[in-house]
Design an enzyme around this catalytic site. Structure first.
Site, PDB file in Angstrom:
ATOM      1  N   TYR A  24       0.925  -1.157  -0.001  1.00 18.74           N
ATOM      2  CA  TYR A  24      -0.103  -0.128   0.005  1.00 18.74           C
ATOM      3  C   TYR A  24       0.937   1.196  -0.074  1.00 18.74           C
ATOM      4  CZ  TYR A  24      -3.865   2.924   1.474  1.00 18.74           C
ATOM      5  OH  TYR A  24      -4.969   3.997   1.407  1.00 18.74           O
TER       6      TYR A  24
ATOM      7  N   LYS B 243       0.720   3.963  -2.857  1.00 17.28           N
ATOM      8  CA  LYS B 243       0.417   5.417  -2.747  1.00 17.28           C
ATOM      9  C   LYS B 243       1.586   6.492  -2.766  1.00 17.28           C
ATOM     10  CE  LYS B 243      -3.991   4.971  -1.393  1.00 17.28           C
ATOM     11  NZ  LYS B 243      -4.819   5.405  -2.459  1.00 17.28           N
TER      12      LYS B 243
END
Length: 254
Positions: free
Chosen positions: A155, A159
């Site tokens: 993640y 991001k």
């Protein structure tokens, strides 16, 4: 419609619930026709129903943003039903948290595909409408996890990648009247953060309390906080702001 040029169409991915639903409803209240996209079309229809109840215009589209052909078809359908999209909010995302030594290749690929491949496919599909109009707004959802977060190698990488993608879009598309910016939320009270609390074995109340004590403004974030920031970036008046990452986290971030 006061803050935006009339008859614009916005597309929001991952809009069946949480931050995406909040963004879709806010943009509708700003005067946009809004395409509400999610893998869960039933949830999309509920959001569109709320938009229409308050006098807005929207359409629900069930689509997997990692599917190239499906994305192309969805954007064509949106253009036919609502008009060519000139605002895109890439919000669709998933989490598959795990410590690195336990993380599977499938968990890595799933997260990178939704966040990065999805944002790429959606942006490529809509950019032609924006450049033809000579006006566009792309808002990508990053996260404070881009700065690193234990148990989120996939993640965090995704991001952080969103931020690099955003800055490159700003460079490539600025001459066509298109801006690209990213919003990096901190702790926001959503189904996703509730799932994180559950995974860690905490009640959501305890999980939230532990995080909020370190947030300078003394509260957790809400979907409406992110929607407000998206509304700003999507506005006519934000045309000289591009390639920026705005941390919406209740305090400063490095």
């Amino acid at each position: 419609m006061t803050s935006h040029t009339p008859t614009r169409t916005a597309v929001v991915t991952g809009a069946g619930r949480g931050i995406g639903a909040g963004v879709a409803k806010r943009l509708a209240s700003d005067g946009f026709a809004v395409a509400v996209l999610d893998v869960d079309e039933v949830a999309c229809r509920q959001v569109v129903g709320e938009i229409e109840t308050t006098g807005g215009r929207g359409t629900a589209v069930g689509v997997d943003v990692t599917d190239e052909a499906a994305v192309h078809s969805a954007v064509e359908r949106i253009a036919d039903e609502l008009g060519g999209p000139t605002v895109l909010v890439n919000n669709a995302g998933i989490i598959r948290d795990n410590l690195l030594f336990k993380m599977t290749a499938e968990e890595w690929d799933a997260v990178l595909n939704v966040h990065l491949r999805g944002a790429f496919l959606m942006t490529r599909a809509v950019q032609g409408y924006m450049t033809a109009a000579g006006w566009g707004r792309i808002v990508n959802l990053s996260s404070t996890s881009a700065l690193g977060n234990r148990g989120q190698a996939n993640y965090s990488a995704a991001k952080a990648g969103v931020q690099g993608f955003t800055k490159t879009l700003a460079l490539e598309m600025g001459k066509f009247g298109v801006t690209a910016n990213a919003i990096a939320p901190g702790f926001i009270e959503t189904d996703m953060t509730m799932a994180t609390a559950d995974r860690l074995g905490y009640s959501f109340a305890d999980f939230k309390a532990a995080i909020v004590k370190d947030i300078p403004v003394g509260r957790g974030g809400l979907a409406a906080d992110i929607a407000h920031a998206v509304s700003f970036f999507a506005s006519q008046g934000a045309g000289f702001i591009s390639g920026q990452v705005l941390y919406v986290a209740g305090g400063p971030q490095a």
